[in-house]
Design an enzyme around this catalytic site. Sequence first.
Site, PDB file in Angstrom:
ATOM      1  N   LYS A  11       0.855  -1.183   0.000  1.00  0.00           N
ATOM      2  CA  LYS A  11       0.000   0.000   0.000  1.00  0.00           C
ATOM      3  C   LYS A  11       0.893   1.235   0.000  1.00  0.00           C
ATOM      4  O   LYS A  11       1.841   1.319   0.785  1.00  0.00           O
ATOM      5  CB  LYS A  11      -0.900  -0.022   1.238  1.00  0.00           C
ATOM      6  CG  LYS A  11      -1.820   1.180   1.437  1.00  0.00           C
ATOM      7  CD  LYS A  11      -1.221   2.280   2.306  1.00  0.00           C
ATOM      8  CE  LYS A  11      -0.678   1.786   3.629  1.00  0.00           C
ATOM      9  NZ  LYS A  11       0.006   2.893   4.400  1.00  0.00           N
ATOM     10  N   ASP A 131      -4.990   0.627   8.805  1.00  0.00           N
ATOM     11  CA  ASP A 131      -4.719   0.385   7.384  1.00  0.00           C
ATOM     12  C   ASP A 131      -5.419  -0.860   6.841  1.00  0.00           C
ATOM     13  O   ASP A 131      -5.481  -1.051   5.627  1.00  0.00           O
ATOM     14  CB  ASP A 131      -3.208   0.225   7.147  1.00  0.00           C
ATOM     15  CG  ASP A 131      -2.473   1.553   7.149  1.00  0.00           C
ATOM     16  OD1 ASP A 131      -3.140   2.608   7.187  1.00  0.00           O
ATOM     17  OD2 ASP A 131      -1.227   1.537   7.110  1.00  0.00           O
TER      18      ASP A 131
END
Length: 288
Positions: A11, A131
């Site tokens: 990410k 996250d």
Amino acid sequence: MSQFEVFAPAKVNLALHVTGQREDGYHLLDSLVAFAPVGDMLQLSPAESLSLKVTGPESRGVPEGPENLVLKAAALYGPGPGAAIHLDKCLPAASGIGGGSSDAAAALRGMAALRDVALASGAAVVKLGADVPMCLDPRPARTEGIGEELTPVALPPLPAVLVNPRVEVSTPAVFKALASKSNPAMEPIPAFVEAADCIAWLARQRNDLQPPAVALAPVIAEVLAALSALPGCKLARMSGSGATCFGLFESDAAAEAAQAQLAAAQPGWWSAHGALGDQAAKAAPRLR
């Protein structure tokens, strides 16, 4: 015997603005995230209980016990058939590209496929880490709140080079060193026609965690300088709380050549290249 393979992509925070702090201590964020075609790989096989084995080039020091987010994620599905999980660790740990969170999200996708049940969601997933929700469906998104408010965003593929100098940076320490906890949000996100348009817009945004991270780990400044000096690099910035940084390019060929040049100059650094964007199809569980 069914065995599923699940990709856990890196990410990347293309921009990360810290806009406030809640009474419980959580920071409020406004971030644009995209996902890379590089990452970790999980294999899940039916078993009587849950277990984890970690191998791969970045496996050193990664725990295999219940403290690992992969097992915590798998346990969210409650009593029932277990899974023998094998994690091939290719992303450096504590590096600002969501390796642990993406692994947890991949475990959630894999367990849902293995048990043939609905994908876990809600507060339990958020508790795994801010996250994890954004990694659960690895498509470009604007993330707000503490990371759980997701708005899909259409982005052109962004050729990139990712670099980590193999220095772990403590996220709590970075937030503690942040000079201001209340900063302007991102500009409205326009409709991008091509990578150059997106890069020009990103250049006007920020990563508010970059200055305190550089103060804690000055090598990050060296990484950013090295990326900026590569032929064709249009923007260099840190991802998340560091220490991984990225450089954006206007073509895949330019990114590939730049990564090869950097790897030759800094063989001790971890680096990879690929187009940032939507990795949802690649991250879907595959029956083996």
